[in-house]
Scaffold this motif. Structure first.
Motif: not given
Length: 250
Positions: A223-236, A241-250
């Motif tokens: 996504f970053a290569d296409r100009g999109v910065t991932v801010e939050r992740v929603l998972s089962d 084990g990543l909680p809802v709303g976790v931020r990715l570094a960078g």
């Protein structure tokens, strides 16, 4: 509403009305010049006298009153029966003593004519949330599928040829067990951007946490290569084990 080929556009109506009102032409002669009827010419002349040039514009065709319109209280009963008990138009019509077409029209106006538009738990119309820009929220999920043998499975090439493909693939991958070919399963890891619905997917051999995290990191880079910065992740809950709303570094 006037159209491109209309005999009387607002500009033509104004010219017609001015001929009658200001230049004192008869309605019959003015109507013949503009290829319309004398009553129509008189109508525009009257409007011009009362409203001026503004009266030449189109008016809404909506009726001032609708005696046969479904009363608001009845509309509420129809909507309530649909939301709370998920009844169909025919059932609601029989219960309330109304034509089925009337009930269906009410449901269409309320945008609940399809049960798929109503939440099964709450009975309320489904309202999909959406984040404001790409990367603000991504969804990750894993789906398990049976692996497809080299050359295609039996649904595509037929039972006999499909069994041959399965046996060949099992020998290549070393998964033959007790004489029975076993080509195992595949896990499709999917990462979808909530705003644009653009998806990144990988086919992996398992759904372990290490694998899922690796897919997420590669997806974030993609996504970053296409100009999109991932801010939050929603998972089962059972994904990695990543909680809802976790931020990715960078």
């Amino acid at each position: 509403m006037s159209h491109a080929n209309a005999a009387l556009t607002p500009r033509a109506r104004l010219r017609l009305a001015k001929l009658i009102v200001e230049e004192h032409w008869s309605a019959t002669v003015a109507a013949k010049m503009f290829m319309t009827s004398p009553p129509t010419a008189r109508k525009w002349a009257v409007r011009f006298r009362v409203e001026g040039a503004a009266g030449m514009l189109d008016r809404s065709s909506r009726p001032r009153s609708m005696p046969t319109k479904t009363p608001p209280e009845l509309v509420k009963r129809i909507v309530k029966a649909r939301w709370r008990r998920r009844l169909g138009p025919a059932q609601i019509a029989a219960e309330l003593g109304l034509p089925t077409s009337t009930v269906h029209a009410v449901l269409v106006r309320a945008r609940i004519n399809r049960l798929s538009h109503i939440d099964r738990v709450t009975g309320e119309p489904i309202r999909r949330y959406e984040h404001p820009h790409p990367g603000s929220m991504i969804h990750v999920d894993v789906t398990k599928f049976g692996s497809i043998p080299d050359g295609g499975g039996w649904r595509f090439v037929g039972k006999q040829q499909g069994d041959k493909h399965k046996a060949t693939t099992a020998l290549r991958t070393g998964r033959t067990s007790k004489g029975h070919p076993n080509i195992g399963t595949a896990f499709v890891h999917t990462v979808i951007d909530d705003y644009s619905r653009v998806a990144y997917a990988e086919i992996c051999a398992d759904e372990k946490a290490v694998t899922a995290i690796g897919v997420l990191e590669r997806a974030a880079a993609w996504f970053a290569d296409r100009g999109v910065t991932v801010e939050r992740v929603l998972s089962d809950n059972g994904l990695f084990g990543l909680p809802v709303g976790v931020r990715l570094a960078g």
